[in-house]
Scaffold this motif. Structure first.
Motif, PDB file in Angstrom:
ATOM      1  N   ARG A  68      -5.471   7.376   5.111  1.00 52.38           N
ATOM      2  CA  ARG A  68      -4.411   7.538   6.117  1.00 52.38           C
ATOM      3  C   ARG A  68      -4.859   8.547   7.170  1.00 52.38           C
ATOM      4  O   ARG A  68      -5.708   9.395   6.904  1.00 52.38           O
ATOM      5  CB  ARG A  68      -3.123   8.027   5.444  1.00 52.38           C
ATOM      6  N   ALA A  95      -0.390   6.861  17.355  1.00 53.03           N
ATOM      7  CA  ALA A  95      -0.317   5.617  16.585  1.00 53.03           C
ATOM      8  C   ALA A  95      -1.019   4.481  17.320  1.00 53.03           C
ATOM      9  O   ALA A  95      -1.702   3.651  16.708  1.00 53.03           O
ATOM     10  CB  ALA A  95       1.143   5.267  16.302  1.00 53.03           C
ATOM     11  N   VAL A  99      -3.906   1.988  15.885  1.00 55.29           N
ATOM     12  CA  VAL A  99      -3.772   0.530  15.936  1.00 55.29           C
ATOM     13  C   VAL A  99      -5.013  -0.099  16.577  1.00 55.29           C
ATOM     14  O   VAL A  99      -5.563  -1.096  16.083  1.00 55.29           O
ATOM     15  CB  VAL A  99      -2.491   0.141  16.707  1.00 55.29           C
ATOM     16  N   PRO A 109      -0.191  -7.282  11.881  1.00 49.17           N
ATOM     17  CA  PRO A 109       0.350  -5.921  11.978  1.00 49.17           C
ATOM     18  C   PRO A 109      -0.163  -5.010  10.862  1.00 49.17           C
ATOM     19  O   PRO A 109      -0.406  -5.464   9.739  1.00 49.17           O
ATOM     20  CB  PRO A 109       1.857  -6.142  11.870  1.00 49.17           C
ATOM     21  N   LEU A 110      -0.330  -3.733  11.197  1.00 52.06           N
ATOM     22  CA  LEU A 110      -0.840  -2.754  10.239  1.00 52.06           C
ATOM     23  C   LEU A 110       0.263  -2.287   9.298  1.00 52.06           C
ATOM     24  O   LEU A 110       1.378  -2.020   9.749  1.00 52.06           O
ATOM     25  CB  LEU A 110      -1.322  -1.519  10.995  1.00 52.06           C
ATOM     26  N   PRO A 111      -0.046  -2.140   8.005  1.00 53.04           N
ATOM     27  CA  PRO A 111       0.921  -1.472   7.114  1.00 53.04           C
ATOM     28  C   PRO A 111       1.181  -0.043   7.604  1.00 53.04           C
ATOM     29  O   PRO A 111       0.254   0.647   8.041  1.00 53.04           O
ATOM     30  CB  PRO A 111       0.215  -1.471   5.761  1.00 53.04           C
ATOM     31  N   ALA A 112       2.444   0.390   7.524  1.00 54.53           N
ATOM     32  CA  ALA A 112       2.852   1.649   8.163  1.00 54.53           C
ATOM     33  C   ALA A 112       2.078   2.856   7.654  1.00 54.53           C
ATOM     34  O   ALA A 112       1.827   3.798   8.398  1.00 54.53           O
ATOM     35  CB  ALA A 112       4.351   1.862   7.961  1.00 54.53           C
ATOM     36  N   ASP A 113       1.682   2.835   6.366  1.00 52.43           N
ATOM     37  CA  ASP A 113       1.041   4.039   5.836  1.00 52.43           C
ATOM     38  C   ASP A 113      -0.327   4.291   6.474  1.00 52.43           C
ATOM     39  O   ASP A 113      -0.810   5.413   6.472  1.00 52.43           O
ATOM     40  CB  ASP A 113       0.905   3.960   4.310  1.00 52.43           C
ATOM     41  N   VAL A 115      -0.826   4.079   9.579  1.00 53.68           N
ATOM     42  CA  VAL A 115      -0.543   4.605  10.911  1.00 53.68           C
ATOM     43  C   VAL A 115       0.091   6.000  10.828  1.00 53.68           C
ATOM     44  O   VAL A 115      -0.165   6.864  11.667  1.00 53.68           O
ATOM     45  CB  VAL A 115       0.414   3.657  11.672  1.00 53.68           C
ATOM     46  N   ALA A 116       0.909   6.219   9.797  1.00 52.74           N
ATOM     47  CA  ALA A 116       1.635   7.482   9.670  1.00 52.74           C
ATOM     48  C   ALA A 116       0.770   8.521   8.964  1.00 52.74           C
ATOM     49  O   ALA A 116       0.191   8.242   7.917  1.00 52.74           O
ATOM     50  CB  ALA A 116       2.929   7.257   8.881  1.00 52.74           C
ATOM     51  N   ALA A 117       0.678   9.712   9.522  1.00 50.88           N
ATOM     52  CA  ALA A 117      -0.064  10.800   8.880  1.00 50.88           C
ATOM     53  C   ALA A 117       0.753  11.357   7.723  1.00 50.88           C
ATOM     54  O   ALA A 117       1.983  11.369   7.767  1.00 50.88           O
ATOM     55  CB  ALA A 117      -0.365  11.905   9.885  1.00 50.88           C
ATOM     56  N   SER A 118       0.073  11.831   6.687  1.00 46.87           N
ATOM     57  CA  SER A 118       0.776  12.349   5.517  1.00 46.87           C
ATOM     58  C   SER A 118       1.223  13.782   5.773  1.00 46.87           C
ATOM     59  O   SER A 118       0.870  14.402   6.776  1.00 46.87           O
ATOM     60  CB  SER A 118      -0.120  12.277   4.290  1.00 46.87           C
TER      61      SER A 118
END
Lengths: 184, 552
Positions: A68, A95, A99, A109-113, A115-118
């Motif tokens: 991620r 983001a 992408v 489409p990319l799975p959200a995890d 794209v989202a930083a932890s």
């Protein structure tokens, strides 16, 4: 003096018991029972430390699965999140960069995890969907059959909390190590 | 959604069940049931005579002053002391002031990242020590208050009570929790950071240290100060789903048990049941709201090709499960813990409001000991208002509540709002606050509001994008934490001292019963008016404004 002397005695006693005594007990227990975990779950290959099983490291090569995004660039000495609001335009810009790195489009489409930083910037996992999304790229870069890589991914995935958290996740470092063993 | 409900039931239900026997044990402990331990504790401090409210309060302040001075000295000299394998250098004096104040007051606001600021000696000998004794201070104060209001002739002895809380409650639980966390993968070593070469050949330095011992008491004592910068979102501080659930139970356990302990010491378990019910209702309401609001996907990704079927994932860890972020956020702010399992700054706007509400009320279980003390203040006000409405002398457990007690209660409750809103106004209007923001507009205002709410509630969590490691922030929040800690401990002790000096009357049919639904309703309304309504305008400028303008 009525209050100072007992306070000083209290300080000495609680310090001796709660710092020295307590830390020694926990240290002794952890080092005796689970030294691998007590020392940070460091994985060694041929005597060379390659990372912590619990801490994300950066992967940029096409030959590896990518973790991620990390707001701190996978800095093990300075962990942290982006602290950007979900409504932030800075976050939208970041983001968009992710992408395009994956070459994702409306048909893929990319799975959200991915794209989202932890929160800590060191999340060692990606979702099963996030790993499968990358399988074709990794297979092509290594000259492997895509199905073989997908098999490997599925074999590495696990539900983190049984019925309480069933969405399967994959440890990226373990997966990449398995990949190296499969096709060095 | 079902799994989120299961996880919530596991954590809240599990903690509620465990709190019952723990509360029973704690009530016995503070009632002198363990005579041999008590005589050992008494000898250790050279005698433990009965104290009135003033003596008890002075003893509490004296020991807390010593706590502050010792840790201040330790933190300023850490670079010259042993147990510093990563070579941490001297920290600035204003950061040391803020940190010593923060941990002395059980707040654990952190304007630093542990792994790059403090030596192992500073973390264990300074901060972890305070995590024990500051938590014990709160539990001791509650024991004293309960004795006084329950009709005992003496409030007890602070030096004895502090040892009972430390050695009888916190230490045994901490050993268990620390060992479980170590088994799950939280490091416990005195070795310095690990140097590794990644699979792609880059160098990575991985901070580690004696974290398991630290994290256990961090959770149990409503402290919240993390060993690593990002707290329990760091995989080495919270390695898996089970360590996460266990940590959350540890977080809420003692605050829940404190209600039962209070009920047993005053001998009114039905009354304690009503209080527990009111607290639990607020807690579940906030959890429900937070989980629902956080199920909305990340707004910033809406126009991008991103599959968002899992809610907002920014600032969250996959291994901890879907509901953890909002659940932990509510638990940690309902109590005055302040550890985090997701980045609060990156929560959806209305989700981020829930932790703020928790800190504004600061009594829906609240900090160890002090949460119940805060609730006592609300009870005093509720009883007074109810008494006025029906035209009778307000009484609580047979004690007549009069002007003197009301002045003290309102002073303590009002100071909470004044410190938070005053501080927010000052920093929002000046470069001190405006220059520190990580987000623009309403969310930037929320960052300032959250920081002062956290300091004022002795919580310690933050919208961590705020650049708060500056002189004005360190001094201002340091002062807020100190006032917000000791005023709401001393004032209730003074109230009880004043009540003890008066003749106690028998409760009659005309007295408002504190054991039923009527009392519970009056209490809920009082909390809403005093705690929530005061802050509504500020909420409207921050999270609510952000939601209505930018979401959807």
């Amino acid at each position: 003096m009525t209050y100072l002397l007992p306070s000083i005695r209290l300080w000495l006693i609680t310090f001796a018991v709660c710092v020295i005594g307590y830390a020694t007990i926990v240290l002794g227990f952890a080092q005796a029972v689970t030294p691998y975990r007590a020392n940070g779950s460091i994985i060694a290959i041929d005597g060379q430390a390659v990372g912590s099983e619990l801490v994300a490291q950066n992967f940029t090569s096409e030959r590896y699965f990518w973790p991620r995004p990390s707001a701190v660039d996978y800095d093990g000495m300075g962990a942290g999140g982006s602290n950007l609001s979900p409504t932030s335009t800075d976050l939208a810009d970041r983001a968009a960069g992710t992408v395009s790195r994956y070459g994702a489009g409306d048909d893929s489409p990319l799975p959200a995890d991915l794209v989202a930083a932890s929160g800590g910037g060191l999340d060692p996992h990606i979702s099963l969907a996030g790993a499968l999304y990358q399988a074709d790229r990794v297979a092509a870069a290594r000259g492997l059959a895509a199905e073989q890589v997908r098999q490997l991914v599925r074999g590495t995935a696990h539900a983190p909390g049984g019925m309480f958290a069933p969405a399967p996740i994959v440890n990226v470092l373990n997966l990449n190590l398995a990949l190296d063993r499969l096709a060095p | 959604m079902m799994e989120a409900i299961f996880a919530i039931m596991l954590v809240v239900g599990g903690a509620a069940l465990l709190s019952w026997p723990l509360g029973q044990y704690m009530a016995g402990l503070f009632s002198g049931r363990f005579a041999r331990a008590d005589s050992l504790f008494t000898r250790a401090v050279g005698g433990a005579p009965d104290q009135g409210w003033k003596q008890y309060a002075i003893a509490l302040l004296a020991f807390n002053a010593l706590m502050f001075v010792f840790v201040f000295a330790l933190l300023t000299t850490q670079h010259a002391l042993p147990l510093n394998p990563d070579g941490q250098s001297a920290a600035s004096l204003d950061l040391v002031f803020n940190t010593a104040a923060s941990f002395t007051t059980n707040t654990n606001l952190q304007h630093y990242s542990g792994e790059s600021t403090w030596s192992y000696l500073a973390q264990l000998g300074g901060l972890m020590w305070l995590q024990f004794v500051s938590a014990a201070t709160g539990i001791a104060a509650l024991a004293a208050l309960a004795r006084g209001i329950g009709g005992q002739a003496s409030m007890g002895n602070f030096f004895l009570d502090l040892q009972r809380a430390t050695f009888g409650v916190l230490l045994p639980l901490a050993i268990v929790v620390a060992c479980v966390l170590a088994l799950s993968g939280v490091p416990m070593t005195l070795a310095g950071a690990a140097q590794v070469t990644t699979l792609e050949g880059a160098a990575q330095t991985i901070a580690r240290g004696p974290a398991a011992a630290f994290v256990a008491i961090k959770q149990l004592g409503t402290n919240g100060g993390g060993f690593f910068g990002p707290n329990s979102t760091h995989p080495l501080e919270n390695p898996d789903f089970w360590s996460n659930g266990f940590s959350m139970i540890a977080l809420i356990l003692i605050p829940m048990a404190c209600v039962w302990m209070f009920g047993r010491i005053i001998g009114r378990m039905k009354h304690a049941g009503v209080i527990f019910g009111v607290m639990l209702a607020f807690l579940l309401l906030k959890i429900g709201g937070a989980v629902a609001f956080e199920a909305a996907p990340t707004q910033a990704f809406a126009s991008l090709p991103v599959m968002q079927d899992v809610g907002n994932l920014e600032g969250k860890e996959l291994r901890l499960g879907a509901a953890t972020g909002p659940l932990w956020a509510v638990l940690t702010t309902s109590t005055s813990n302040g550890s985090v399992g997701a980045m609060h700054d990156s929560l959806n706007p209305l989700t981020g409001l829930m932790p703020m509400v928790g800190m504004w009320l600061n009594a829906t279980f609240g900090g160890v000991g002090v949460g119940m003390i805060n609730m006592f203040l609300y009870i005093v006000v509720a009883v007074f208002i109810a008494g006025m409405m029906v035209g009778r002398t307000p009484e609580y457990l047979g004690h007549r509540i009069e002007g003197n007690e009301m002045r003290l209660a309102v002073l303590a409750l009002f100071s909470h709002a004044f410190l938070i809103l005053g501080g927010t106004a000052l920093f929002a209007a000046t470069a001190w606050g405006q220059g520190a923001l990580n987000n623009v507009g309403a969310h930037g205002f929320s960052e300032i509001l959250y920081e002062f709410s956290s300091a004022g509630a002795n919580n310690g969590s933050g919208f961590e994008g705020l650049g708060d490691a500056t002189l004005p922030w360190n001094i201002a929040t340091g002062l807020v934490m100190l006032i917000a800690r000791f005023l709401p401990i001393i004032a209730p002790l003074a109230i009880v001292g004043s009540l003890m000096a008066k003749t106690r009357s028998a409760e009659s049919a005309g007295t408002l019963s504190v054991e039923g639904g009527t009392f519970g309703t009056v209490l809920v309304i009082t909390i809403l008016i005093f705690g929530a309504l005061t802050f509504f305008p500020a909420a409207a400028l921050g999270p609510i404004a952000e939601h209505v303008t930018l979401m959807g």
